[in-house]
Scaffold this active site. Structure first.
Site, PDB file in Angstrom:
ATOM      1  N   GLN A   1      13.210 -10.127 -36.389  1.00  0.00           N
ATOM      2  CA  GLN A   1      11.933 -10.826 -36.222  1.00  0.00           C
ATOM      3  C   GLN A   1      11.809 -11.999 -37.197  1.00  0.00           C
ATOM      4  OE1 GLN A   1       8.352  -8.953 -37.682  1.00  0.00           O
ATOM      5  NE2 GLN A   1       7.042 -10.367 -36.548  1.00  0.00           N
TER       6      GLN A   1
ATOM      7  N   GLY B   1      20.992 -10.131 -40.607  1.00  0.00           N
ATOM      8  CA  GLY B   1      19.853  -9.812 -39.746  1.00  0.00           C
ATOM      9  C   GLY B   1      19.257 -11.053 -39.108  1.00  0.00           C
TER      10      GLY B   1
ATOM     11  N   ASP C   1      24.738 -11.113 -37.685  1.00  0.00           N
ATOM     12  CA  ASP C   1      23.975  -9.937 -37.253  1.00  0.00           C
ATOM     13  C   ASP C   1      24.970  -8.949 -36.660  1.00  0.00           C
ATOM     14  OD1 ASP C   1      20.612  -9.723 -36.516  1.00  0.00           O
ATOM     15  OD2 ASP C   1      21.991  -8.136 -35.889  1.00  0.00           O
ATOM     16  N   ILE C   2      24.505  -7.742 -36.425  1.00  0.00           N
ATOM     17  CA  ILE C   2      25.412  -6.677 -35.990  1.00  0.00           C
ATOM     18  C   ILE C   2      25.813  -6.861 -34.526  1.00  0.00           C
ATOM     19  CG2 ILE C   2      23.604  -5.071 -35.215  1.00  0.00           C
ATOM     20  CD1 ILE C   2      25.378  -2.859 -36.646  1.00  0.00           C
ATOM     21  N   ARG C   3      25.044  -7.685 -33.771  1.00  0.00           N
ATOM     22  CA  ARG C   3      25.353  -7.844 -32.351  1.00  0.00           C
ATOM     23  C   ARG C   3      25.435  -9.323 -32.002  1.00  0.00           C
ATOM     24  NH1 ARG C   3      20.349  -9.230 -30.326  1.00  0.00           N
ATOM     25  NH2 ARG C   3      18.542  -8.463 -31.522  1.00  0.00           N
TER      26      ARG C   3
ATOM     27  N   LEU D   1      19.178 -12.085 -36.196  1.00  0.00           N
ATOM     28  CA  LEU D   1      18.567 -11.956 -34.853  1.00  0.00           C
ATOM     29  C   LEU D   1      17.276 -11.145 -34.911  1.00  0.00           C
ATOM     30  CD1 LEU D   1      21.789 -11.300 -32.727  1.00  0.00           C
ATOM     31  CD2 LEU D   1      20.638 -13.485 -33.195  1.00  0.00           C
TER      32      LEU D   1
ATOM     33  N   TYR E   1      10.837   3.984 -45.541  1.00  0.00           N
ATOM     34  CA  TYR E   1      10.850   2.519 -45.634  1.00  0.00           C
ATOM     35  C   TYR E   1      10.304   2.073 -46.988  1.00  0.00           C
ATOM     36  CZ  TYR E   1       9.572  -2.306 -44.319  1.00  0.00           C
ATOM     37  OH  TYR E   1       9.432  -3.673 -44.254  1.00  0.00           O
TER      38      TYR E   1
ATOM     39  N   ASP F   1      28.204  -6.091 -39.676  1.00  0.00           N
ATOM     40  CA  ASP F   1      27.459  -4.857 -39.956  1.00  0.00           C
ATOM     41  C   ASP F   1      27.314  -4.813 -41.469  1.00  0.00           C
ATOM     42  OD1 ASP F   1      27.931  -1.295 -39.179  1.00  0.00           O
ATOM     43  OD2 ASP F   1      26.725  -2.326 -40.715  1.00  0.00           O
TER      44      ASP F   1
HETATM   45  C1  VAH Z   1       6.440  -2.864 -40.636  1.00  0.00           C
HETATM   46  N1  VAH Z   1       6.208  -5.247 -40.081  1.00  0.00           N
HETATM   47  O1  VAH Z   1       5.399  -2.695 -40.036  1.00  0.00           O
HETATM   48  C2  VAH Z   1       6.814  -4.302 -41.024  1.00  0.00           C
HETATM   49  C3  VAH Z   1       6.293  -4.602 -42.390  1.00  0.00           C
HETATM   50  C4  VAH Z   1       4.259  -4.573 -43.820  1.00  0.00           C
HETATM   51  C5  VAH Z   1       4.786  -4.355 -42.474  1.00  0.00           C
HETATM   52  O2  VAH Z   1       6.948  -3.886 -43.359  1.00  0.00           O
HETATM   53  O3  VAH Z   1       7.171  -1.962 -40.957  1.00  0.00           O
END
Ligand code: VAH
Length: 312
Positions: free
Chosen positions: A10, A6, A32-34, A8, A137, A48
């Site tokens: 943030q 990852g 990275d994948i690209r 590339l 997430y 990937d």
């Molecule tokens: C998001 N920037 O907003 C990420 C992070 C705590 C925030 O996990 O999903």
């Protein structure tokens, strides 16, 4: 020699530069994948992270002794495609942990304040507390923390991680996060002199400026393992603010700047399920975690850097 997935993203895009500065350009392999749009300095490979075999080959060929697994889908994107998010976030993680186990590598991956849920204490959230997140997430981050601790206790892999707050940076824009309003606002302040926030006034979330986040990764990875009581993952934070407070900080530089609100119910619900402010005392005690930037220092630097980047 460090391999980054990852690269590339943030965090990845700035982590590479930080690691090259600390350890030398040829000791950092970006993947990275690209393909990168602009040229990335140092070695780069397409990967990937759901392809564990390729990941093993690349790590072995490079002679990596450390892997920093940064590839993942963030909160809002994951809510749009929860099953894809599970497969990528967990599939990529277990592949990276297996490569670290097979090749005896030190391992880092970030968790998040997203690993907490509505039943977690919201003020001064403890290092050890209830974690019942209500987002895909967050489920990925809690499962990830447990899996990383398991690879440490069961296989002796030196896994370490931090629960990052919202990260603010000017190099690569975040993709699909909930805290991203706090990045967008700086761009819009310069480009349009106003910002319409998708997060409601009064919604507190932990935040940190990217330079402090990168230093935390280096400090944790270089910490004396004998002093680590925790591993996956340490609460880290620099500040906690709500949209009208970051707006006020910007107004000190751009007096005419105004903020308005058009709340996005999906991302607001995510933000409401997260803590208001977390307690980083374990990170301070076990590996000397510290930060340099508060809200006004971050705002001053973000606006200065973005004016250059946007030629304003
Ligand atoms: C998001 N920037 O907003 C990420 C992070 C705590 C925030 O996990 O999903």
């Amino acid at each position: 020699k460090i391999m980054v997935t990852g690269a590339l993203g943030q965090i990845g895009s700035e982590l590479i530069a930080k690691l090259q500065k600390e350890y030398g350009e040829n000791n950092v392999l970006s993947t990275d994948i690209r393909q990168p749009q602009s040229s990335v300095s140092g070695p780069f490979e397409i990967l990937d992270v759901t392809d564990g075999k390729k990941m093993h080959e690349i790590a072995k060929d490079f002679g990596a002794d450390t892997i920093m697994h940064m590839a993942a889908l963030l909160s809002a994107t994951a809510e749009k495609q929860p099953l894809f998010a599970w497969n990528l976030n967990m599939g990529g993680l277990v592949n990276a942990l297996e490569v670290a186990r097979e090749l005896n590598m030190q391992f880092f991956t970030p968790s998040s304040i997203g690993a907490f849920g509505p039943s977690t204490p919201k003020a001064n959230t403890p290092q050890d507390t209830l974690q019942r997140p209500t987002t895909m997430y967050g489920v990925n981050k809690v499962a990830g923390e447990l899996l990383c601790d398991y690879y440490y206790t069961r296989f002796g892999v030196d896994t370490r991680g931090v629960r990052f707050p919202g990260l603010i940076s000017y190099v690569a824009q975040p993709g699909g996060g909930t805290t991203d309003y706090a990045v967008d606002i700086y761009y819009k302040a310069i480009e349009e002199g106003q910002y319409t926030s998708f997060i409601a006034e009064g919604t507190y979330m932990d935040m940190m400026y990217m330079p402090d986040a990168l230093q935390a990764i280096v400090d944790l990875m270089e910490a004396d393992p004998a002093k680590l009581v925790h591993r996956n993952a340490f609460n880290v934070t620099a500040m906690s603010f709500e949209p009208s407070e970051i707006a006020a900080s910007i107004q000190k530089h751009i007096p005419d700047f105004t903020i308005s609100y058009e709340v996005d119910p999906v991302r607001q619900a995510i933000a409401d399920s997260w803590p208001d402010s977390i307690d980083p005392s374990a990170a301070v005690a076990e590996w000397g975690f510290k930060t340099k930037y508060d809200l006004d220092a971050m705002t001053a630097d973000m606006l200065e850097q973005l004016r250059k980047k946007l030629n304003k």
